[in-house]
Design a protein around this motif. Structure first.
Motif: not given
Length: 320
Positions: A19-27
């Motif tokens: 899947r594609e992960w938004p940077g904010s969600e990874l943070a």
């Protein structure tokens, strides 16, 4: 999370989910800033992981296919599933499961935690495979020990049971594992006999890598598959076949075990096989039929007669 190596492993584990992960969600997941995520993504790229970034309000990061295979992180269920699959294939020498599969199994089992090794063994012992019926099943641990010794160039000790039932202890320099499509063989230099030998792996027990390294010797003929083929021909009379196929050599070779030997291209765009096959006449006939192309058996007469009889029976069985 301030431990950079641990954070990178966690980040990699998330990115390996398709899947594609938004940077904010990874943070948020890793309890770091978006800037740290960007730096960590650059570190993964430097290590060879192809991480793709997309811009925009719904943009983010995802792991894509690259030019080389980077290391993978597997969860418990994935590791168990792969180990069981490799064990099942390697243990029964299914055609197409070659030495690379055994090397992969050896690497995986080396790093599996004890709890997962127990789960793999439990599941393996609870299943009954459908095999060809000749009894040549193998303990996958035997294959992985031998494969590790081949790769590490370590001398190997094992107990061996010959075809007549005689039991011996051997110490060898293992050279290669060879699969014939339904059986595994070890090509090795026997230190006691000071000669090259081939061993059926289903007759090997108690294999032990001694840790003593050795410099590889040169095989007396060709590669390991060619040496095994010639060794079998010397030990058994087998079936000397002469068969023409109405298909290119590449097509036919992909559907026959490598141990049968080379195919000769013919002027008509087909190929011809002249070899000694160490199998029963019935099994040779079935192997030829499974090539899935037109062929003509020239020799031996017994094979020609059996194919005629088999063809008649198959035709009658398909009648309404």
């Amino acid at each position: 999370m301030t431990d950079t190596p641990a954070r990178l492993l966690n980040l990699l584990s998330l990115l390996q989910t398709p899947r594609e992960w938004p940077g904010s969600e990874l943070a948020d997941r890793l309890d770091v800033s978006p800037r740290t995520i960007r730096r960590d993504i650059d570190r993964l790229r430097d290590l060879g992981y192809p991480v793709e970034a997309t811009r925009g309000s719904v943009g983010g990061y995802r792991l894509v296919a690259g030019s080389a295979m980077p290391p993978l992180l597997l969860d418990d269920e994935e590791a168990v599933a792969i180990a069981v699959g490799l064990r099942a294939g390697a243990g029964h020498a299914i055609e197409g499961v070659d030495e690379a599969s055994v090397r992969a199994l050896a690497k995986l089992e080396q790093v599996l935690p004890a709890r997962l090794r127990h789960r793999v063994s439990t599941l393996q012992n609870a299943t009954v495979p459908l095999t060809r019926g000749d009894g040549s099943t193998i303990d996958p641990r035997t294959l992985t020990v031998i494969a590790s010794a081949v790769t590490g160039r370590e001398r190997l000790r094992f107990a061996y049971r010959a075809g007549d039932g005689a039991e011996t202890r051997r110490q060898v320099e293992p050279y290669r594992l060879v699969s014939t499509g339904w059986r595994w063989y070890l090509v090795a230099y026997d230190l006691q006999r000071e000669a090259w030998r081939t061993f059926r792996v289903d007759r090997v027990s108690e294999p032990f890598a001694t840790g003593a390294r050795f410099a590889p010797r040169e095989l007396p003929t060709g590669d390991a598959a060619e040496f095994l083929s010639s060794s079998m021909a010397r030990r058994q009379a087998g079936v000397a076949v002469d068969v023409s196929f109405a298909a290119p050599a590449e097509f036919v070779a992909a559907r026959l075990p490598a141990s049968v030997g080379p195919l000769e291209p013919t002027a008509e765009g087909g190929c011809r096989l002249r070899a000694v096959l160490v199998d029963s006449l019935e099994w040779v006939a079935v192997r030829l039929a499974l090539v899935d192309c037109e062929f003509t058996a020239h020799e031996p007469p017994a094979l020609v007669a059996y194919l005629n009889d088999l063809g008649g029976r198959l035709t009658r069985s398909a009648a309404p």
